[in-house]
Structures are given as structure tokens and as C-alpha cells.
Write an enzyme that holds these catalytic residues in place. Sequence first.
Site, PDB file in Angstrom:
ATOM      1  N   ARG A   1     -65.958  -6.948 -37.649  1.00 63.24           N
ATOM      2  CA  ARG A   1     -65.096  -6.406 -38.704  1.00 63.24           C
ATOM      3  C   ARG A   1     -63.711  -6.028 -38.337  1.00 63.24           C
ATOM      4  NH1 ARG A   1     -64.211  -5.800 -43.888  1.00 63.24           N
ATOM      5  NH2 ARG A   1     -64.498  -3.501 -44.763  1.00 63.24           N
ATOM      6  N   GLY A   2     -62.886  -6.906 -38.814  1.00 65.84           N
ATOM      7  CA  GLY A   2     -61.414  -6.655 -38.490  1.00 65.84           C
ATOM      8  C   GLY A   2     -60.969  -5.312 -38.517  1.00 65.84           C
ATOM      9  N   GLU A   3     -61.125  -4.426 -39.465  1.00 66.25           N
ATOM     10  CA  GLU A   3     -60.570  -2.971 -39.527  1.00 66.25           C
ATOM     11  C   GLU A   3     -61.010  -2.270 -38.338  1.00 66.25           C
ATOM     12  OE1 GLU A   3     -63.075  -0.253 -42.551  1.00 66.25           O
ATOM     13  OE2 GLU A   3     -62.176  -1.977 -43.406  1.00 66.25           O
ATOM     14  N   ASP A   4     -62.148  -2.523 -37.759  1.00 66.07           N
ATOM     15  CA  ASP A   4     -62.682  -1.618 -36.846  1.00 66.07           C
ATOM     16  C   ASP A   4     -62.279  -2.160 -35.352  1.00 66.07           C
ATOM     17  OD1 ASP A   4     -64.316  -0.330 -38.337  1.00 66.07           O
ATOM     18  OD2 ASP A   4     -66.337  -1.225 -38.000  1.00 66.07           O
ATOM     19  N   THR A   5     -62.208  -3.674 -34.971  1.00 62.88           N
ATOM     20  CA  THR A   5     -62.010  -3.930 -33.782  1.00 62.88           C
ATOM     21  C   THR A   5     -61.057  -4.972 -33.495  1.00 62.88           C
ATOM     22  OG1 THR A   5     -63.855  -5.730 -33.955  1.00 62.88           O
ATOM     23  CG2 THR A   5     -64.544  -3.763 -33.093  1.00 62.88           C
ATOM     24  N   ARG A   6     -60.625  -5.468 -34.613  1.00 60.28           N
ATOM     25  CA  ARG A   6     -59.366  -6.703 -34.410  1.00 60.28           C
ATOM     26  C   ARG A   6     -58.308  -6.464 -33.459  1.00 60.28           C
ATOM     27  NH1 ARG A   6     -58.450 -11.081 -37.064  1.00 60.28           N
ATOM     28  NH2 ARG A   6     -59.506 -10.554 -38.967  1.00 60.28           N
TER      29      ARG A   6
ATOM     30  N   GLU B   1     -71.619 -14.271 -42.801  1.00 60.73           N
ATOM     31  CA  GLU B   1     -71.244 -14.782 -41.666  1.00 60.73           C
ATOM     32  C   GLU B   1     -72.552 -14.564 -40.725  1.00 60.73           C
ATOM     33  OE1 GLU B   1     -66.618 -14.529 -40.584  1.00 60.73           O
ATOM     34  OE2 GLU B   1     -68.031 -13.337 -39.417  1.00 60.73           O
TER      35      GLU B   1
ATOM     36  N   GLY C   1     -62.382 -13.601 -50.390  1.00 61.47           N
ATOM     37  CA  GLY C   1     -63.508 -13.819 -51.480  1.00 61.47           C
ATOM     38  C   GLY C   1     -65.016 -13.401 -50.800  1.00 61.47           C
TER      39      GLY C   1
END
Length: 162
Positions: free
Chosen positions: A23-28, A90, A56
Site C-alpha cells: 500500500r503506497g501511502e503506508d510504505t512506498r 493484486e 482504476g
Amino acid sequence: MASAAAAAASSSQRHYDVFLSFRGEDTRNNFTAHLYHALYQKGINTFVDDDKLERGQVISPALVAAIENMEFSIVIFSKNYASSRWCLEELVKIVECMKSRRQRVLPIFYNVDPSDVRRQRGIFGEALAKHEENSKNMERVQNWKDALTQVANLSGWDSRNK
């Protein structure tokens, strides 16, 4: 969107060893960036999706191909992972590849309790309840739950046990 799809298509044609699901907002910009760098330092080619791809709700064919062509997937479960339909889609594809292509999957529980993921309790349960409220496709939500349980049952790494 066309440029992001083209980037994903060209990326999926290159050889990668590992797919990172996160999850990008958490760990990117923290854990995932450090993990990617460490894998790169060891010569392990790692696919990280472009954060623009999440526009999408259906995984693009290029991203599906990228997942299918991996030897390994690393799934980084974090507090907002289950709130993302994209991440859950995913994950379903990763589980399919784990079963049909014998892809190896390593779960990492980043500041979350593995049993909360496995049993969809706590923040994971709350996120899935919201998906159930907003979804017309209960089969899809059940597939997400099954995939969470299956991957959380694998031997993995719990970041709380530093």
C-alpha cells in the site's frame, strides 16, 4: 493513464525476479523503498508498480503479466493494505500464481498483527466491512478474504519482532 499503462507494459517485458505488493501511502517512501534498495544491492530485479497505476479498480493486463512472470512475490501487509481494492486484486492474482505457477510468496507484516490479517480482525476487518457495504459483488470480497487468509498463513516476517 495511457503513459502509465505503457510504462507498465514495457516494465512487464523486462525480466524481474520479485514483485512487491504494498500500500503506497503506508510504505512506498519508507519500508518498501529500503527493501527495494536492499534487493537491488543484492542484484535482485524487483518490480515496483508506478503509484499512478492505481487510478482504476481493475488490474491492467500489463500488471497481471508482470505478476504472472515473477518467481517470487513479497506482500507487505500494512495498516491500509486491505482498504485498497487494487492491493486486494493484486493479492488474489498472486495467490492464483502461487497455486498454478508455484510462485513463492513471502508475507511481511509491517506493524500489523498477522492474526488480524489472517482472521480479518481489527483494521483489516473494518476495511473489508466497508468493501462489503460498497460492493455489489460479494464473491469478489470473499475472494479477497480468502487470499488474505491464505497468504497470512504462510511463514513470513513480522516487523514488530525486530
